[in-house]
Design a protein around this motif. Structure first.
Motif, mmCIF file in Angstrom:
data_model
loop_
_atom_site.group_PDB
_atom_site.id
_atom_site.type_symbol
_atom_site.label_atom_id
_atom_site.label_comp_id
_atom_site.label_asym_id
_atom_site.label_seq_id
_atom_site.Cartn_x
_atom_site.Cartn_y
_atom_site.Cartn_z
ATOM 1 N N UNK A 1 0.824 -1.208 0.000
ATOM 2 C CA UNK A 1 0.000 0.000 0.000
ATOM 3 C C UNK A 1 0.859 1.258 0.000
ATOM 4 N N UNK A 2 1.907 1.273 0.815
ATOM 5 C CA UNK A 2 2.746 2.471 0.909
ATOM 6 C C UNK A 2 3.430 2.787 -0.414
ATOM 7 N N UNK A 3 3.956 1.767 -1.087
ATOM 8 C CA UNK A 3 4.648 2.016 -2.356
ATOM 9 C C UNK A 3 3.669 2.448 -3.442
ATOM 10 N N UNK B 1 2.742 6.146 -2.657
ATOM 11 C CA UNK B 1 3.852 7.048 -2.968
ATOM 12 C C UNK B 1 4.011 7.226 -4.474
ATOM 13 N N UNK B 2 3.918 6.129 -5.229
ATOM 14 C CA UNK B 2 4.092 6.206 -6.683
ATOM 15 C C UNK B 2 2.981 7.013 -7.341
ATOM 16 N N UNK B 3 1.788 6.998 -6.751
ATOM 17 C CA UNK B 3 0.641 7.703 -7.335
ATOM 18 C C UNK B 3 0.462 9.099 -6.751
ATOM 19 N N UNK B 4 1.361 9.493 -5.827
ATOM 20 C CA UNK B 4 1.298 10.835 -5.262
ATOM 21 C C UNK B 4 0.101 11.058 -4.369
ATOM 22 N N UNK B 5 -0.265 10.039 -3.585
ATOM 23 C CA UNK B 5 -1.426 10.137 -2.706
ATOM 24 C C UNK B 5 -1.071 9.618 -1.322
ATOM 25 N N UNK B 6 -1.870 10.012 -0.352
ATOM 26 C CA UNK B 6 -1.762 9.395 0.958
ATOM 27 C C UNK B 6 -2.460 8.039 0.913
ATOM 28 N N UNK B 7 -2.206 7.206 1.915
ATOM 29 C CA UNK B 7 -2.890 5.912 1.977
ATOM 30 C C UNK B 7 -4.401 6.094 2.018
ATOM 31 N N UNK B 8 -4.855 7.085 2.781
ATOM 32 C CA UNK B 8 -6.297 7.326 2.911
ATOM 33 C C UNK B 8 -6.908 7.725 1.577
ATOM 34 N N UNK C 1 -7.099 -1.401 -2.920
ATOM 35 C CA UNK C 1 -5.962 -1.367 -3.853
ATOM 36 C C UNK C 1 -5.328 -2.736 -4.085
ATOM 37 N N UNK C 2 -5.155 -3.538 -3.039
ATOM 38 C CA UNK C 2 -4.506 -4.832 -3.217
ATOM 39 C C UNK C 2 -5.407 -5.815 -3.962
ATOM 40 N N UNK C 3 -6.705 -5.730 -3.748
ATOM 41 C CA UNK C 3 -7.613 -6.587 -4.516
ATOM 42 C C UNK C 3 -7.651 -6.150 -5.976
ATOM 43 N N UNK C 4 -7.530 -4.854 -6.207
ATOM 44 C CA UNK C 4 -7.460 -4.366 -7.580
ATOM 45 C C UNK C 4 -6.199 -4.892 -8.259
ATOM 46 N N UNK C 5 -5.083 -4.895 -7.542
ATOM 47 C CA UNK C 5 -3.841 -5.440 -8.099
ATOM 48 C C UNK C 5 -4.005 -6.920 -8.426
#
Length: 292
Positions: free
Chosen positions: A206-208, A211-218, A232-236
């Motif tokens: 989630x953190x990577x 960071x790559x998308x320029x957003x906070x986790x929230x 996000x992880x289910x989307x991946x």
């Protein structure tokens, strides 16, 4: 005009503008006729399927809804919808099927919504079925002959089919169609999809991703939940399985090689995830599907 098929003349409204921004990606195409065994039971695929009926008797079940498509009608089968297609051996169905995706991928549900905007569930009745049949026949001829550049021509014709059916599905209910076309899509979702698509074979968390998308986790969770109704992880995981599906269709890579390519820790984990999603093993899926 391509192979005698005129460009689809949708009104200059929000729907046509959105269609012009999309790219159709053809995954599979075929013509089933005079074959009583051309049926499927509780099948699941990860893309959109359009089935156009030329005749015969067909019984289609999509998510427990029973449909009896007639000649000159099309069936829309959404991604990951459990469906079965049967026929009468005495009068086998005759149909063309087209599996496709759209880019950007996050707008796929929008296209499904537009294709089903007529209110007739998963059935679309084309206004010019003979013209549409001619386009399907042109695609079949191109695939059989495989002249130089045929894939680009197939993509163009498939795009015309999608535009034609969207136009027919939305014509009777323009207010519903406009509402669905506007949607509530967050453009940041495209940024997430692009990063995850590039990172399919990598170990990410989630953190990577944030960071790559320029957003906070929230913010990342909110964007993905708002556009895809998942995490996000289910989307991946979904994107990894979609990539695996494409590799199973179009390459001779082993299941073990595909598992590693799309980022699964082991072929056993990959086979389990794939079977849970598609209700069939990777090997069985490969045997039952073929790429254009």
């Amino acid at each position: 005009m391509l192979f005698g098929y005129p460009s689809h003349d949708l009104p200059a409204d929000d729907i046509s503008r959105r269609l012009n921004d999309l790219r159709v990606v053809v995954n599979a195409f075929g013509h089933q006729h005079d074959d009583p065994s051309a049926v499927c039971d509780d099948r699941v695929t990860g893309d959109i399927e359009l089935v156009f009926y030329n005749g015969g008797i067909a019984i289609v079940e999509i998510e427990s809804m029973i449909l009896r498509p007639r000649r000159d009608q099309a069936i829309v089968i959404p991604p990951f919808a459990h469906h079965s297609i049967g026929t009468d051996p005495a009068d086998p169905h005759d149909n063309y099927y087209l599996h496709f995706d759209v880019e950007p991928l996050y707008r796929r549900e929008e296209i499904v919504s537009l294709l089903t905007a007529s209110g007739t569930h998963f059935i679309v009745s084309p206004s010019s079925p003979d013209r549409l049949r001619g386009v399907y026949e042109a695609i079949a001829s191109l695939i059989a002959a495989r002249p130089p550049g045929y894939l680009a021509a197939v993509t163009g014709l498939a795009s015309a089919i999608v535009a034609e059916l969207v136009g027919d599905a939305t014509a009777s209910r323009p207010a519903v169609a406009e509402e669905r076309a506007r949607g509530t899509y967050d453009e940041r979702a495209d940024r997430v999809i692009r990063f995850l698509s590039d990172a399919i074979g990598q170990a990410v968390d989630i953190d990577s991703i944030a960071a790559a998308c320029g957003m906070s986790r929230t913010t990342l969770h909110a964007v993905v939940r708002g556009s895809f109704e998942t995490t996000p992880m289910r989307l991946l995981s979904f994107l990894r399985l979609r990539r695996a599906e494409q590799l199973l269709r179009s390459t001779a890579l082993s299941v073990k090689e595909i598992a590693a390519t799309v980022g699964f820790r082991s072929p056993y984990h990959f086979s389990s995830e794939f079977s849970n999603r598609y209700r069939v093993s990777p090997s069985a899926f490969r045997s039952a599907n073929r790429r254009v």
